[in-house]
Design an enzyme around this catalytic site. Structure first.
Site, PDB file in Angstrom:
ATOM      1  N   ARG A  30       0.845  -1.210   0.000  1.00 45.35           N
ATOM      2  CA  ARG A  30       0.000   0.000   0.000  1.00 45.35           C
ATOM      3  C   ARG A  30       0.875   1.254   0.000  1.00 45.35           C
ATOM      4  O   ARG A  30       2.097   1.160   0.065  1.00 45.35           O
ATOM      5  CB  ARG A  30      -0.970  -0.014   1.185  1.00 45.35           C
ATOM      6  CG  ARG A  30      -0.304  -0.041   2.543  1.00 45.35           C
ATOM      7  CD  ARG A  30      -1.325  -0.316   3.633  1.00 45.35           C
ATOM      8  NE  ARG A  30      -0.690  -0.386   4.941  1.00 45.35           N
ATOM      9  CZ  ARG A  30      -0.510   0.663   5.737  1.00 45.35           C
ATOM     10  NH1 ARG A  30      -0.902   1.864   5.358  1.00 45.35           N
ATOM     11  NH2 ARG A  30       0.077   0.508   6.906  1.00 45.35           N
ATOM     12  N   TYR A 175      12.208   8.840  14.049  1.00 44.96           N
ATOM     13  CA  TYR A 175      12.009   8.718  12.598  1.00 44.96           C
ATOM     14  C   TYR A 175      13.094   9.490  11.830  1.00 44.96           C
ATOM     15  O   TYR A 175      13.685   8.969  10.879  1.00 44.96           O
ATOM     16  CB  TYR A 175      10.615   9.252  12.263  1.00 44.96           C
ATOM     17  CG  TYR A 175      10.208   9.121  10.817  1.00 44.96           C
ATOM     18  CD1 TYR A 175       9.831   7.893  10.285  1.00 44.96           C
ATOM     19  CD2 TYR A 175      10.179  10.233   9.978  1.00 44.96           C
ATOM     20  CE1 TYR A 175       9.443   7.779   8.956  1.00 44.96           C
ATOM     21  CE2 TYR A 175       9.790  10.131   8.658  1.00 44.96           C
ATOM     22  CZ  TYR A 175       9.420   8.896   8.147  1.00 44.96           C
ATOM     23  OH  TYR A 175       9.038   8.791   6.831  1.00 44.96           O
ATOM     24  N   ALA A 177      16.070  10.336  12.869  1.00 43.31           N
ATOM     25  CA  ALA A 177      17.362   9.655  13.047  1.00 43.31           C
ATOM     26  C   ALA A 177      17.450   8.436  12.136  1.00 43.31           C
ATOM     27  O   ALA A 177      18.482   8.184  11.505  1.00 43.31           O
ATOM     28  CB  ALA A 177      17.543   9.244  14.508  1.00 43.31           C
ATOM     29  N   LYS A 179      15.952   8.002   9.271  1.00 42.48           N
ATOM     30  CA  LYS A 179      16.063   8.396   7.865  1.00 42.48           C
ATOM     31  C   LYS A 179      17.415   9.060   7.572  1.00 42.48           C
ATOM     32  O   LYS A 179      17.961   8.891   6.472  1.00 42.48           O
ATOM     33  CB  LYS A 179      14.900   9.315   7.486  1.00 42.48           C
ATOM     34  CG  LYS A 179      13.525   8.625   7.561  1.00 42.48           C
ATOM     35  CD  LYS A 179      13.444   7.419   6.638  1.00 42.48           C
ATOM     36  CE  LYS A 179      12.035   6.864   6.530  1.00 42.48           C
ATOM     37  NZ  LYS A 179      11.955   5.684   5.624  1.00 42.48           N
TER      38      LYS A 179
HETATM   39  P1  NAP Z   1       2.422   3.427   4.764  1.00 43.34           P
HETATM   40  O1  NAP Z   1       1.254   3.863   3.945  1.00 43.34           O
HETATM   41  O2  NAP Z   1       2.282   3.357   6.243  1.00 43.34           O
HETATM   42  O3  NAP Z   1       2.950   2.023   4.197  1.00 43.34           O
HETATM   43  C1  NAP Z   1       4.100   1.414   4.743  1.00 43.34           C
HETATM   44  C2  NAP Z   1       4.163  -0.019   4.272  1.00 43.34           C
HETATM   45  O4  NAP Z   1       5.326  -0.630   4.890  1.00 43.34           O
HETATM   46  C3  NAP Z   1       2.943  -0.833   4.729  1.00 43.34           C
HETATM   47  O5  NAP Z   1       2.542  -1.686   3.685  1.00 43.34           O
HETATM   48  C4  NAP Z   1       3.486  -1.596   5.911  1.00 43.34           C
HETATM   49  O6  NAP Z   1       2.859  -2.831   6.186  1.00 43.34           O
HETATM   50  C5  NAP Z   1       4.920  -1.862   5.471  1.00 43.34           C
HETATM   51  N1  NAP Z   1       5.751  -2.255   6.589  1.00 43.34           N
HETATM   52  C6  NAP Z   1       5.856  -1.649   7.799  1.00 43.34           C
HETATM   53  N2  NAP Z   1       6.700  -2.335   8.592  1.00 43.34           N
HETATM   54  C7  NAP Z   1       7.145  -3.398   7.867  1.00 43.34           C
HETATM   55  C8  NAP Z   1       8.010  -4.481   8.141  1.00 43.34           C
HETATM   56  N3  NAP Z   1       8.620  -4.632   9.321  1.00 43.34           N
HETATM   57  N4  NAP Z   1       8.244  -5.386   7.166  1.00 43.34           N
HETATM   58  C9  NAP Z   1       7.625  -5.273   5.967  1.00 43.34           C
HETATM   59  N5  NAP Z   1       6.781  -4.294   5.651  1.00 43.34           N
HETATM   60  C10 NAP Z   1       6.532  -3.359   6.600  1.00 43.34           C
HETATM   61  O7  NAP Z   1       3.661   4.396   4.512  1.00 43.34           O
HETATM   62  P2  NAP Z   1       4.035   5.317   3.262  1.00 43.34           P
HETATM   63  O8  NAP Z   1       3.597   6.682   3.567  1.00 43.34           O
HETATM   64  O9  NAP Z   1       3.633   4.659   1.989  1.00 43.34           O
HETATM   65  O10 NAP Z   1       5.632   5.306   3.410  1.00 43.34           O
HETATM   66  C11 NAP Z   1       6.482   4.503   2.604  1.00 43.34           C
HETATM   67  C12 NAP Z   1       7.908   4.957   2.845  1.00 43.34           C
HETATM   68  O11 NAP Z   1       8.023   6.338   2.512  1.00 43.34           O
HETATM   69  C13 NAP Z   1       8.346   4.830   4.301  1.00 43.34           C
HETATM   70  O12 NAP Z   1       9.705   4.430   4.352  1.00 43.34           O
HETATM   71  C14 NAP Z   1       8.186   6.228   4.826  1.00 43.34           C
HETATM   72  O13 NAP Z   1       9.026   6.473   5.928  1.00 43.34           O
HETATM   73  C15 NAP Z   1       8.574   7.041   3.609  1.00 43.34           C
HETATM   74  N6  NAP Z   1       8.088   8.418   3.618  1.00 43.34           N
HETATM   75  C16 NAP Z   1       6.757   8.715   3.635  1.00 43.34           C
HETATM   76  C17 NAP Z   1       6.341  10.035   3.629  1.00 43.34           C
HETATM   77  C18 NAP Z   1       4.890  10.431   3.629  1.00 43.34           C
HETATM   78  O14 NAP Z   1       4.612  11.657   3.701  1.00 43.34           O
HETATM   79  N7  NAP Z   1       3.950   9.510   3.544  1.00 43.34           N
HETATM   80  C19 NAP Z   1       7.293  11.061   3.628  1.00 43.34           C
HETATM   81  C20 NAP Z   1       8.630  10.728   3.630  1.00 43.34           C
HETATM   82  C21 NAP Z   1       9.017   9.405   3.612  1.00 43.34           C
HETATM   83  P3  NAP Z   1       1.487  -2.912   7.053  1.00 43.34           P
HETATM   84  O15 NAP Z   1       0.396  -2.644   6.079  1.00 43.34           O
HETATM   85  O16 NAP Z   1       1.463  -4.287   7.578  1.00 43.34           O
HETATM   86  O17 NAP Z   1       1.594  -1.870   8.126  1.00 43.34           O
END
Ligand code: NAP
Length: 267
Positions: A30, A175, A177, A179
């Site tokens: 997702r 978070y 730290a 990243k």
């Molecule tokens: P998200 O919607 O919360 O999705 C994160 C995905 O990672 C989920 O499918 C989750 O699985 C999976 N996950 C979490 N822990 C895991 C583990 N131990 N092993 C395998 N899968 C795992 O987050 P997102 O916003 O798409 O973020 C994706 C990446 O972009 C992350 O690294 C985040 O830090 C980075 N990011 C996001 C933003 C933002 O504004 N959204 C900004 C900067 C960086 P579950 O469904 O089981 O929880």
């Protein structure tokens, strides 16, 4: 606020024609991970998305992609369960994929979590959970993936960091730290394995519309948006397009870099 651009997904799949090159995406079920899976397929990689939990919606998405790929007798996308914090499960998963596909061309380390709070109130458990998933998870996956990549003398590793790993953010010490650690890790490994034909880069998203940011209240959203010169939140597709570029031949001579995708927030 101007309207966010539509996601890849809404454009549909006129056809899905993949090569035998394999891309692995963590957290691909997702959010940003899902859009990255789409970007990899559009770059004609076969994709295995590894995730902690895989919902019906993700499986329906894989069926849709594979139906469009079936006319070319290909399976373009499959999902496997994996917890990136479990180093032996990670090794077993990469071994299995390499045995099945005979190669591993791209690894996208996207899985990540937040456990926000001011440091005075941050529990050790919340510190450990974020560092273990966001940083040790990247270590586990990268260590397992570079062995087959070194033997084939080719590979691309793309780590999803965050702008807060560059700027810091109050309430996100764990978070930020993790990243910042991902960025340091990216540059170090890029130097270690550049001569083996493997590139290692990071993409640092800003404020992107996903479940992760849906937790923010209206005041927090308004404060974030006020910092974005482009006056809109980013979409998963905005991030995925940068990842698609790094995974493409166009980025063959780029390594150790951080591409910031933030609508100008940190310029
Ligand atoms: P998200 O919607 O919360 O999705 C994160 C995905 O990672 C989920 O499918 C989750 O699985 C999976 N996950 C979490 N822990 C895991 C583990 N131990 N092993 C395998 N899968 C795992 O987050 P997102 O916003 O798409 O973020 C994706 C990446 O972009 C992350 O690294 C985040 O830090 C980075 N990011 C996001 C933003 C933002 O504004 N959204 C900004 C900067 C960086 P579950 O469904 O089981 O929880």
């Amino acid at each position: 606020m101007s309207e966010a651009k539509p996601d890849y997904m809404h454009a549909g799949w006129p056809e899905v024609q993949v090569t035998n090159r394999l891309a692995v995406v963590t957290g691909g079920a997702r959010g940003i991970g899902r859009a990255i899976v789409e970007a990899m397929i559009r770059e004609r990689y076969r994709v295995v998305a590894l995730d902690y939990s895989i919902g019906d919606d993700a499986l329906a998405f894989a069926r849709e992609v594979n139906e469009k790929a079936a006319i070319f007798k290909a399976t373009a996308l499959s999902f496997d369960k994996l917890d990136v914090t479990d180093s032996s499960a990670v090794q077993a998963s990469i071994d299995k994929l390499v045995a099945e596909h005979g190669r591993l061309d791209v690894l996208v380390n996207n899985a990540g979590i937040t456990r926000d709070g001011l440091l005075l109130r941050m529990s050790e458990a919340d510190w450990d959970a974020v560092l273990t998933t966001n940083l040790k998870g990247v270590f586990n996956m990268t260590k397992a993936a570079i062995k087959p990549m070194m033997s084939q003398k080719h590979g691309k590793i793309i780590n999803i960091a965050s702008v807060v790993g560059i700027t810091g953010n109050a309430g996100q010490a764990n978070y930020s730290a993790s990243k910042a650690g991902v960025i340091g890790f990216t540059k170090s490994i890029a130097k270690e394995i550049a001569s083996r034909g493997i590139t290692v880069n990071a993409v640092a998203p800003g404020f992107i519309e996903t479940d992760m940011t849906a937790k923010l209240n209206e005041a927090q959203r308004a404060a974030m948006l006020a910092q974005v010169p482009m006056k809109r939140v980013g979409t998963p597709t905005d991030v995925a397009r940068a990842v698609g570029f790094l995974a493409s031949e166009a980025a063959d001579y780029i390594t150790g870099q951080v591409i910031v995708v933030d609508g100008g927030m940190t310029m």
